[in-house]
Design a protein around this motif. Structure first.
Motif, PDB file in Angstrom:
ATOM      1  N   CYS A 166       0.872  -1.290   0.038  1.00 22.04           N
ATOM      2  CA  CYS A 166       0.093  -0.091  -0.144  1.00 22.04           C
ATOM      3  C   CYS A 166       0.867   1.416   0.180  1.00 22.04           C
ATOM      4  O   CYS A 166       0.442   2.294  -0.604  1.00 22.04           O
ATOM      5  CB  CYS A 166      -1.066   0.089   0.997  1.00 22.04           C
ATOM      6  SG  CYS A 166      -2.123  -1.583   1.023  1.00 22.04           S
ATOM      7  N   VAL A 167       1.760   1.316   0.693  1.00 23.16           N
ATOM      8  CA  VAL A 167       2.810   2.500   0.939  1.00 23.16           C
ATOM      9  C   VAL A 167       3.471   2.545  -0.582  1.00 23.16           C
ATOM     10  O   VAL A 167       3.617   3.815  -1.126  1.00 23.16           O
ATOM     11  CB  VAL A 167       3.900   2.193   1.920  1.00 23.16           C
ATOM     12  CG1 VAL A 167       5.102   3.166   1.721  1.00 23.16           C
ATOM     13  CG2 VAL A 167       3.429   2.250   3.305  1.00 23.16           C
ATOM     14  N   ALA A 168       3.736   1.513  -1.201  1.00 25.32           N
ATOM     15  CA  ALA A 168       4.305   1.643  -2.605  1.00 25.32           C
ATOM     16  C   ALA A 168       3.495   2.161  -3.686  1.00 25.32           C
ATOM     17  O   ALA A 168       3.883   2.872  -4.321  1.00 25.32           O
ATOM     18  CB  ALA A 168       4.974   0.162  -2.919  1.00 25.32           C
ATOM     19  N   LEU A 169       2.247   1.936  -3.444  1.00 26.59           N
ATOM     20  CA  LEU A 169       1.052   2.116  -4.217  1.00 26.59           C
ATOM     21  C   LEU A 169       0.926   3.681  -4.112  1.00 26.59           C
ATOM     22  O   LEU A 169       0.924   4.477  -5.046  1.00 26.59           O
ATOM     23  CB  LEU A 169      -0.319   1.568  -4.258  1.00 26.59           C
ATOM     24  CG  LEU A 169      -0.336   0.184  -4.725  1.00 26.59           C
ATOM     25  CD1 LEU A 169      -1.550  -0.446  -4.213  1.00 26.59           C
ATOM     26  CD2 LEU A 169      -0.345   0.299  -6.215  1.00 26.59           C
ATOM     27  N   ALA A 170       0.937   4.194  -2.795  1.00 22.75           N
ATOM     28  CA  ALA A 170       0.856   5.539  -2.498  1.00 22.75           C
ATOM     29  C   ALA A 170       1.836   6.421  -2.977  1.00 22.75           C
ATOM     30  O   ALA A 170       1.836   7.477  -3.622  1.00 22.75           O
ATOM     31  CB  ALA A 170       0.427   5.599  -1.140  1.00 22.75           C
ATOM     32  N   ALA A 171       3.315   5.772  -2.792  1.00 19.61           N
ATOM     33  CA  ALA A 171       4.399   6.643  -3.158  1.00 19.61           C
ATOM     34  C   ALA A 171       4.274   6.712  -4.823  1.00 19.61           C
ATOM     35  O   ALA A 171       4.745   7.769  -5.229  1.00 19.61           O
ATOM     36  CB  ALA A 171       5.453   5.636  -2.728  1.00 19.61           C
ATOM     37  N   LEU A 172       4.050   5.558  -5.510  1.00 14.53           N
ATOM     38  CA  LEU A 172       4.158   5.584  -6.784  1.00 14.53           C
ATOM     39  C   LEU A 172       3.205   6.830  -7.549  1.00 14.53           C
ATOM     40  O   LEU A 172       3.357   7.557  -8.252  1.00 14.53           O
ATOM     41  CB  LEU A 172       3.796   4.431  -7.573  1.00 14.53           C
ATOM     42  CG  LEU A 172       4.875   3.444  -7.690  1.00 14.53           C
ATOM     43  CD1 LEU A 172       4.407   1.967  -8.015  1.00 14.53           C
ATOM     44  CD2 LEU A 172       5.906   3.731  -8.472  1.00 14.53           C
ATOM     45  N   HIS A 173       1.790   6.968  -6.768  1.00 22.38           N
ATOM     46  CA  HIS A 173       1.011   7.771  -7.313  1.00 22.38           C
ATOM     47  C   HIS A 173       1.239   9.119  -6.815  1.00 22.38           C
ATOM     48  O   HIS A 173       1.049  10.087  -7.632  1.00 22.38           O
ATOM     49  CB  HIS A 173      -0.555   7.353  -6.825  1.00 22.38           C
ATOM     50  CG  HIS A 173      -1.523   7.937  -7.623  1.00 22.38           C
ATOM     51  ND1 HIS A 173      -1.760   7.974  -8.808  1.00 22.38           N
ATOM     52  CD2 HIS A 173      -2.521   8.950  -6.940  1.00 22.38           C
ATOM     53  CE1 HIS A 173      -2.804   8.669  -9.102  1.00 22.38           C
ATOM     54  NE2 HIS A 173      -3.188   9.450  -8.138  1.00 22.38           N
ATOM     55  N   LEU A 174       1.833   9.482  -5.726  1.00 23.02           N
ATOM     56  CA  LEU A 174       2.406  10.823  -5.286  1.00 23.02           C
ATOM     57  C   LEU A 174       3.616  11.195  -6.224  1.00 23.02           C
ATOM     58  O   LEU A 174       3.654  12.236  -6.378  1.00 23.02           O
ATOM     59  CB  LEU A 174       2.649  10.715  -3.892  1.00 23.02           C
ATOM     60  CG  LEU A 174       1.530  10.622  -2.789  1.00 23.02           C
ATOM     61  CD1 LEU A 174       2.186  10.342  -1.526  1.00 23.02           C
ATOM     62  CD2 LEU A 174       0.647  11.921  -2.900  1.00 23.02           C
TER      63      LEU A 174
END
Length: 178
Positions: A166-174
């Motif tokens: 989930c952190v990876a998804l958030a970081a990629l999107h940010l």
């Protein structure tokens, strides 16, 4: 929709534990991998004078072909692995149908093109400095992530693995805001 492709792969993983996560995510990105290779080879030009062309990597027929061929690599592992990988590949078509730099051809060099082509509309700035495209992609990432979290918890995935994903998804999107 790079982060949404990643999120779709994870959502499918939470429903198909036998399928390798790397294969699902690769399948979800497969047309983009082919596009990069074809662009570097000059098969799919990305700029003038030839203009943008991605029919060999992103047409509906070729996404079906690439997804089927990639899933077939896993035939010895059975349908419970092949079908989710194939579905992950097809998820690329469904997501790109909405937003893609050009409408998707039905097959290479087809005069019939599919999709909503929200790319131009999505480039306008919107709330908090992000463009509309960023928010549209987020509207897919959130439900995919919730499906992943729910399914992964139900399957007993490690909490730190779920959190890291989930952190990876958030970081990629940010990062798309940069």
């Amino acid at each position: 929709m790079y982060t949404a492709h990643f999120a779709a792969g994870l959502a499918i993983k939470s429903r198909a534990p036998a399928a390798p996560a790397w294969a699902l995510i690769t399948a979800a990105f497969l047309p983009d991998f082919f596009w990069i290779a074809f662009a570097l080879a000059g098969i799919e030009p990305t700029s003038p004078p030839q203009a943008f062309f991605d029919d060999w990597s992103h047409s509906a027929l070729m996404i079906l072909v690439w997804s089927s061929l990639f899933a077939a690599i896993f035939w010895k592992r059975g349908w419970e692995v092949m079908l989710p990988i194939w579905a992950a590949g097809l998820s690329h078509l469904l997501l790109d149908f909405l937003i893609h730099p050009a409408r998707l051809a039905l097959y290479p060099h087809s005069t019939i093109h599919l999709g909503w082509n929200l790319w131009t509309f999505g480039q306008r700035k919107f709330w908090l400095g992000a463009n509309i495209y960023w928010w549209i992609e987020l509207s897919f990432i959130v439900p995919f992530t919730l499906v992943y979290i729910y399914g992964a918890r139900k399957l007993g995935f490690a909490t730190n693995l779920i959190a890291a994903s989930c952190v990876a998804l958030a970081a990629l999107h940010l990062m798309a805001l940069l």
